[in-house]
Design a protein around this motif. Structure first.
Motif, PDB file in Angstrom:
ATOM      1  N   TYR A   1       1.022  -1.144  -0.150  1.00  0.00           N
ATOM      2  CA  TYR A   1      -0.064   0.079   0.030  1.00  0.00           C
ATOM      3  C   TYR A   1       0.774   1.267  -0.012  1.00  0.00           C
ATOM      4  CZ  TYR A   1      -4.367  -2.735   0.956  1.00  0.00           C
ATOM      5  OH  TYR A   1      -5.537  -3.263   0.806  1.00  0.00           O
ATOM      6  N   VAL A   2       2.352   1.136   0.344  1.00  0.00           N
ATOM      7  CA  VAL A   2       2.900   2.394   0.331  1.00  0.00           C
ATOM      8  C   VAL A   2       2.993   2.771  -1.041  1.00  0.00           C
ATOM      9  CG1 VAL A   2       5.081   3.373   0.771  1.00  0.00           C
ATOM     10  CG2 VAL A   2       4.104   1.666   2.456  1.00  0.00           C
ATOM     11  N   LYS A   3       3.530   2.009  -2.048  1.00  0.00           N
ATOM     12  CA  LYS A   3       3.664   2.516  -3.296  1.00  0.00           C
ATOM     13  C   LYS A   3       2.388   2.787  -3.942  1.00  0.00           C
ATOM     14  CE  LYS A   3       6.660   0.851  -6.062  1.00  0.00           C
ATOM     15  NZ  LYS A   3       7.419   2.148  -6.755  1.00  0.00           N
ATOM     16  N   LYS A   4       1.271   2.032  -3.518  1.00  0.00           N
ATOM     17  CA  LYS A   4       0.003   2.406  -4.097  1.00  0.00           C
ATOM     18  C   LYS A   4      -0.470   3.612  -3.501  1.00  0.00           C
ATOM     19  CE  LYS A   4      -4.582   0.212  -4.528  1.00  0.00           C
ATOM     20  NZ  LYS A   4      -5.500   0.882  -3.902  1.00  0.00           N
ATOM     21  N   GLY A   5      -0.382   3.999  -2.498  1.00  0.00           N
ATOM     22  CA  GLY A   5      -0.924   5.089  -1.746  1.00  0.00           C
ATOM     23  C   GLY A   5      -0.132   6.417  -2.581  1.00  0.00           C
ATOM     24  N   ILE A   6       1.075   6.161  -2.838  1.00  0.00           N
ATOM     25  CA  ILE A   6       1.873   7.397  -3.519  1.00  0.00           C
ATOM     26  C   ILE A   6       1.599   7.499  -4.910  1.00  0.00           C
ATOM     27  CG2 ILE A   6       4.250   7.930  -4.442  1.00  0.00           C
ATOM     28  CD1 ILE A   6       5.508   6.355  -1.809  1.00  0.00           C
ATOM     29  N   ASN A   7       1.263   6.274  -5.380  1.00  0.00           N
ATOM     30  CA  ASN A   7       0.732   6.632  -6.746  1.00  0.00           C
ATOM     31  C   ASN A   7      -0.627   7.246  -6.918  1.00  0.00           C
ATOM     32  OD1 ASN A   7       3.074   5.244  -7.788  1.00  0.00           O
ATOM     33  ND2 ASN A   7       2.396   3.353  -8.048  1.00  0.00           N
TER      34      ASN A   7
ATOM     35  N   ILE B   1      -0.913   7.094   6.844  1.00  0.00           N
ATOM     36  CA  ILE B   1      -1.661   6.171   7.532  1.00  0.00           C
ATOM     37  C   ILE B   1      -3.094   6.730   7.353  1.00  0.00           C
ATOM     38  CG2 ILE B   1      -2.375   5.773  10.034  1.00  0.00           C
ATOM     39  CD1 ILE B   1       0.005   4.503   9.167  1.00  0.00           C
ATOM     40  N   ALA B   2      -3.364   8.036   7.136  1.00  0.00           N
ATOM     41  CA  ALA B   2      -4.676   8.448   6.601  1.00  0.00           C
ATOM     42  C   ALA B   2      -5.001   7.715   5.267  1.00  0.00           C
ATOM     43  CB  ALA B   2      -4.601   9.965   6.492  1.00  0.00           C
ATOM     44  N   TYR B   3      -4.325   7.433   4.542  1.00  0.00           N
ATOM     45  CA  TYR B   3      -4.665   6.670   3.436  1.00  0.00           C
ATOM     46  C   TYR B   3      -4.777   5.267   3.716  1.00  0.00           C
ATOM     47  CZ  TYR B   3      -3.822   3.855  -1.068  1.00  0.00           C
ATOM     48  OH  TYR B   3      -4.023   3.042  -1.998  1.00  0.00           O
ATOM     49  N   LEU B   4      -4.144   4.662   4.341  1.00  0.00           N
ATOM     50  CA  LEU B   4      -4.094   3.217   4.836  1.00  0.00           C
ATOM     51  C   LEU B   4      -5.531   2.998   5.575  1.00  0.00           C
ATOM     52  CD1 LEU B   4      -2.611   0.638   4.754  1.00  0.00           C
ATOM     53  CD2 LEU B   4      -1.646   1.088   7.057  1.00  0.00           C
ATOM     54  N   CYS B   5      -5.995   3.830   6.257  1.00  0.00           N
ATOM     55  CA  CYS B   5      -7.257   3.634   6.919  1.00  0.00           C
ATOM     56  C   CYS B   5      -8.316   3.429   5.934  1.00  0.00           C
ATOM     57  CB  CYS B   5      -7.534   4.799   7.888  1.00  0.00           C
ATOM     58  SG  CYS B   5      -6.456   4.710   9.209  1.00  0.00           S
ATOM     59  N   THR B   6      -8.224   3.887   4.677  1.00  0.00           N
ATOM     60  CA  THR B   6      -9.510   3.910   3.667  1.00  0.00           C
ATOM     61  C   THR B   6      -9.230   2.472   2.885  1.00  0.00           C
ATOM     62  OG1 THR B   6      -8.165   4.889   1.996  1.00  0.00           O
ATOM     63  CG2 THR B   6      -9.154   6.315   3.266  1.00  0.00           C
ATOM     64  N   GLN B   7      -8.198   1.796   3.131  1.00  0.00           N
ATOM     65  CA  GLN B   7      -8.047   0.562   2.154  1.00  0.00           C
ATOM     66  C   GLN B   7      -7.853  -0.667   3.064  1.00  0.00           C
ATOM     67  OE1 GLN B   7      -7.049   0.831  -1.239  1.00  0.00           O
ATOM     68  NE2 GLN B   7      -7.718   3.071  -0.528  1.00  0.00           N
ATOM     69  N   THR B   8      -7.526  -0.550   4.547  1.00  0.00           N
ATOM     70  CA  THR B   8      -7.553  -1.959   5.367  1.00  0.00           C
ATOM     71  C   THR B   8      -7.639  -1.654   6.905  1.00  0.00           C
ATOM     72  OG1 THR B   8      -6.190  -3.971   5.905  1.00  0.00           O
ATOM     73  CG2 THR B   8      -5.049  -1.748   5.557  1.00  0.00           C
ATOM     74  N   ASP B   9      -7.540  -2.404   7.481  1.00  0.00           N
ATOM     75  CA  ASP B   9      -8.102  -2.128   9.112  1.00  0.00           C
ATOM     76  C   ASP B   9      -6.554  -1.609   9.730  1.00  0.00           C
ATOM     77  OD1 ASP B   9     -10.691  -3.329   9.009  1.00  0.00           O
ATOM     78  OD2 ASP B   9     -10.257  -5.336   9.914  1.00  0.00           O
ATOM     79  N   VAL B  10      -6.974  -0.588  10.585  1.00  0.00           N
ATOM     80  CA  VAL B  10      -5.752  -0.291  11.458  1.00  0.00           C
ATOM     81  C   VAL B  10      -6.304   0.117  12.922  1.00  0.00           C
ATOM     82  CG1 VAL B  10      -4.193   1.762  11.768  1.00  0.00           C
ATOM     83  CG2 VAL B  10      -4.915   1.007   9.362  1.00  0.00           C
ATOM     84  N   ASN B  11      -5.549  -0.265  13.796  1.00  0.00           N
ATOM     85  CA  ASN B  11      -5.963  -0.006  15.305  1.00  0.00           C
ATOM     86  C   ASN B  11      -5.058   0.916  15.937  1.00  0.00           C
ATOM     87  OD1 ASN B  11      -8.176  -1.911  16.208  1.00  0.00           O
ATOM     88  ND2 ASN B  11      -7.112  -2.971  14.521  1.00  0.00           N
ATOM     89  N   ALA B  12      -5.453   1.544  16.838  1.00  0.00           N
ATOM     90  CA  ALA B  12      -4.655   2.471  17.626  1.00  0.00           C
ATOM     91  C   ALA B  12      -4.386   2.009  19.253  1.00  0.00           C
ATOM     92  CB  ALA B  12      -5.412   3.847  17.572  1.00  0.00           C
ATOM     93  N   PHE B  13      -3.345   2.069  19.502  1.00  0.00           N
ATOM     94  CA  PHE B  13      -2.817   2.062  20.816  1.00  0.00           C
ATOM     95  C   PHE B  13      -2.505   3.338  21.474  1.00  0.00           C
ATOM     96  CE2 PHE B  13       1.078   1.799  23.589  1.00  0.00           C
ATOM     97  CZ  PHE B  13       0.773   0.999  24.666  1.00  0.00           C
ATOM     98  N   GLU B  14      -3.278   3.588  22.662  1.00  0.00           N
ATOM     99  CA  GLU B  14      -2.996   4.720  23.556  1.00  0.00           C
ATOM    100  C   GLU B  14      -1.715   4.750  24.199  1.00  0.00           C
ATOM    101  OE1 GLU B  14      -6.544   6.242  25.356  1.00  0.00           O
ATOM    102  OE2 GLU B  14      -7.872   4.993  24.204  1.00  0.00           O
TER     103      GLU B  14
END
Length: 247
Positions: free
Chosen positions: A190-196, A208-221
């Protein structure tokens, strides 16, 4: 898991200290900022190597540091070829550069090399092992003014990230995102895909803002304090704080 350190910036707000010297190698108390970060990470069994991404101007400084540290795992220092702040690649393209240069095919702990923490990254790695998705850190920030200058997420009570936005005029929550991420191996394409696809490349949070639109992301407080060294005032503040902590 490899630890990738973003250290190719020019730290212009710290001039004259960083005019000819990289910010991550400035000292806090008796060791460099980078050593404060990596000596903790070196204790994490899942980490099996380091990739330090430098610009061309400061590359030799990092090579000298490579030969004079106490880390127990292999270190690779990369030169991204940039020579000044106006021609920097940006954090996301630096990450792409590292992945492609070294054919990285691992989970990646990606960190900015200009912060000091009073807690261990081991908690973050354990969180990733539990969630089995790409992960980010977050912390509660009361100030709207500060939220408008960083990445902000909207998340549920389990930590699942619904969305992230960089420098929002109207922040969707009070959860700010520091530059500490774990990219799951499966998400590296997704890194290359996001840049493209037009993802922002200067701030690491843009990916990360882009990755959240593509797949699951979780946040650690975050469970402790992060000292962000952005200018001369904050550097002096961290120095004074650590003089009190590290007797």
């Amino acid at each position: 898991m490899k630890c990738v350190v973003l250290a190719a910036g020019y730290a212009t707000r710290l001039y004259p200290l960083t005019e000819n010297f990289p910010k991550p190698l400035l000292k806090v108390k008796d060791k460099t900022i980078l050593d404060h970060l990596l000596e903790d990470i070196d204790k994490i069994s899942e980490i099996d190597g380091y990739v330090i991404i430098s610009n061309h101007k400061f590359y030799e400084h990092f090579k000298n540091w490579e030969n004079n540290n106490n880390l127990t795992k292999p270190i690779t220092v990369l030169d991204d070829g940039s020579i000044d702040n106006d021609h920097r690649l940006g954090a996301v393209k630096d990450i792409e550069f590292a992945i492609e240069s070294l054919n990285l095919d691992d989970d990646l702990l990606v960190i900015a090399g200009d912060n000091v923490l009073d807690f261990s990254f081991s908690h973050f790695v354990n969180f990733y092992k539990e969630k089995k998705t790409s992960c980010i850190m977050c912390y509660y920030e009361e100030s709207i003014k500060k939220l408008q200058k960083c990445g902000v997420i909207d998340k549920d009570e389990t930590g699942y990230v619904k969305s992230m936005v960089e420098k929002p005029e109207n922040p969707p929550s009070h959860f700010a995102v520091p530059p500490f991420y774990i990219y799951a191996k499966k998400d590296l394409p997704y890194v290359k895909k996001g840049i493209n696809e037009g993802c922002g490349t200067d701030a690491p949070g843009s990916f990360i803002a882009y990755l959240c639109t593509q797949t699951d992301v979780n946040a650690f407080e975050m469970i402790g304090k992060r000292y962000d060294i952005g200018n001369l005032e904050s550097y002096k503040e961290v120095e004074n704080t650590y003089k009190g902590i590290l007797k």
